[in-house]
Design an enzyme around this catalytic site. Structure first.
Site, PDB file in Angstrom:
ATOM      1  N   CYS A 131       0.980  -1.205  -0.087  1.00 48.14           N
ATOM      2  CA  CYS A 131       0.080  -0.188   0.036  1.00 48.14           C
ATOM      3  C   CYS A 131       0.924   1.172  -0.058  1.00 48.14           C
ATOM      4  O   CYS A 131       1.671   1.722   0.933  1.00 48.14           O
ATOM      5  CB  CYS A 131      -0.860  -0.124   1.286  1.00 48.14           C
ATOM      6  SG  CYS A 131      -1.817   1.321   1.418  1.00 48.14           S
ATOM      7  N   CYS A 160      -0.401   4.031   2.232  1.00 46.17           N
ATOM      8  CA  CYS A 160      -0.066   3.919   3.749  1.00 46.17           C
ATOM      9  C   CYS A 160       1.274   4.194   4.065  1.00 46.17           C
ATOM     10  O   CYS A 160       1.646   4.599   5.016  1.00 46.17           O
ATOM     11  CB  CYS A 160      -0.624   2.666   4.169  1.00 46.17           C
ATOM     12  SG  CYS A 160      -2.236   1.819   3.481  1.00 46.17           S
ATOM     13  N   ASP A 161       2.248   3.580   3.250  1.00 45.40           N
ATOM     14  CA  ASP A 161       3.322   3.622   3.465  1.00 45.40           C
ATOM     15  C   ASP A 161       4.707   4.483   2.730  1.00 45.40           C
ATOM     16  O   ASP A 161       5.780   4.606   3.395  1.00 45.40           O
ATOM     17  CB  ASP A 161       4.010   2.093   3.416  1.00 45.40           C
ATOM     18  CG  ASP A 161       3.155   1.289   4.430  1.00 45.40           C
ATOM     19  OD1 ASP A 161       2.749   1.624   5.396  1.00 45.40           O
ATOM     20  OD2 ASP A 161       2.955  -0.065   4.029  1.00 45.40           O
TER      21      ASP A 161
END
Ligand code: NAP
Length: 313
Positions: free
Chosen positions: A140, A143-144
């Site tokens: 992701c 997200c990261d």
């Protein structure tokens, strides 16, 4: 049965999953005054909510953030009376009426069930991947990505997701190495030309990742050229894997008919092999995997569930 009805509440429509399919089904079922109950699972908004920017959902000519779109879907469904339970389904019994759904927190009974539990990212299954997940290996970018400011990351895959996320990661990373197993990308033309124009992206074609190296965090990948078999070690701080998705349908095995890849079989009305159970979105879509398609399938599933309920009366 009459006694059972006195003792426990029986829902009309329970929707499993809160991605574009589940929340659109909730909107339609709510507007049909069926007060659906949505069991959201872990990812409100579904996979789409992990996408930085969605540019092909109609009505948003400038694009919209995936999480924002998910939130709008939720608000719209709730406005008409859909109820959301932030809980995870652990077991279903679709063998008798009312259907029984077990979650971490409760046991629910319902006359109809709409399955919209989506799909999960496919793993590369190479040494180091599992051990280093969360330590540089990610599925992701939204997200990261932020953790890789001014770093060098590898993106694996050649489809729309890989190219879209490689472009997104250039916001943070100094360099993105996009590794694809063939000499042509599967992704659409617009994304391919954006990748070609982006000077931070290096395309490494005809190559596969054989191993991800690192002790507490990723520090390199071993790549093999598929034509020459030559192995190269490429230093990298992160590895983002986008090689497709597999449906999240384990709990329905043996209860609903699945195809050879594990997708729930549905007809054009989103009916599954069990009367009163409908499925929509990526749990039942092996082909298109678009937010707009999932939303459309969700609408059909809810309309069909409403008609089924009418037929019971
Ligand atoms: P995908 O289209 O299935 O592409 C997966 C990619 O990973 C392919 O390039 C495939 O290579 C590669 N791959 C598969 N298994 C691999 C392995 N074991 N090792 C190395 N490479 C492997 O998946 P996706 O990109 O996640 O897209 C899924 C669906 O969502 C598609 O229908 C896509 O159009 C859609 N989507 C659309 C958008 C958009 O419209 N903006 C954005 C994201 C996703 P091959 O090409 O050799 O098979």
């Amino acid at each position: 049965m009459e006694k059972m009805k006195e003792e426990r509440k029986i829902e009309s429509v329970v929707i499993l999953g809160a991605g574009p399919a589940g929340l659109t089904a909730a909107l339609y079922a709510a507007r049909a005054e069926l007060t659906p109950l949505v069991i959201t699972g872990m990812q409100l908004g579904g996979q789409a909510s992990l996408t930085h920017q969605i540019e092909n959902y109609p009505g948003f000519p400038e694009g919209i953030g995936g999480a924002d779109l998910g939130d709008l879907f939720k608000q719209q469904a709730e406005r008409f009376g859909a109820r959301l339970a932030f809980d995870v389904v652990t077991e279903v019994d679709l063998s008798q009426l009312p259907f029984r759904i077990k979650t971490y927190g409760q046991e629910i009974f319902s006359k109809t069930v709409i399955v919209a539990t989506g799909a999960d990212p496919v793993h590369l299954s190479v040494p180091g991947e599992k051990e280093l997940t969360g330590k540089g290996v990610s599925y992701c970018a939204t997200c990261d990505g932020y953790f890789f400011k001014n770093k060098h990351v590898v993106v694996v895959g050649g489809g729309d997701s890989a190219l879209e996320e490689a472009i997104f990661l250039t916001k943070f990373a100094d360099k993105v190495s996009l590794i694809h197993r063939r000499d042509t990308f599967r992704a659409g033309a617009i994304l391919q030309s954006r990748v070609r124009e982006n000077h931070k992206i290096e395309c490494i074609m005809d190559s596969v990742v054989k191993e991800i190296k690192g002790i507490d965090k990723v520090n390199a990948v071993i790549i093999q050229h598929v034509k020459t078999a030559a192995l190269t070690e490429l230093p990298a701080d992160g590895v983002f894997i986008f090689i497709g998705h597999a449906p999240n349908n384990g709990i329905y095995q043996g209860q609903l008919a699945l195809d050879e890849k594990g997708y729930i079989r549905v007809d054009e009305k989103m009916k599954t092999s069990v009367d009163g159970v409908f499925a929509c979105g990526e749990a039942a879509d092996a082909n298109f995997k678009q937010v707009v398609v999932s939303a459309g399938m969700g609408a059909i599933a809810a309309i069909s569930a409403g008609r089924y309920l009418e037929s019971l009366e």
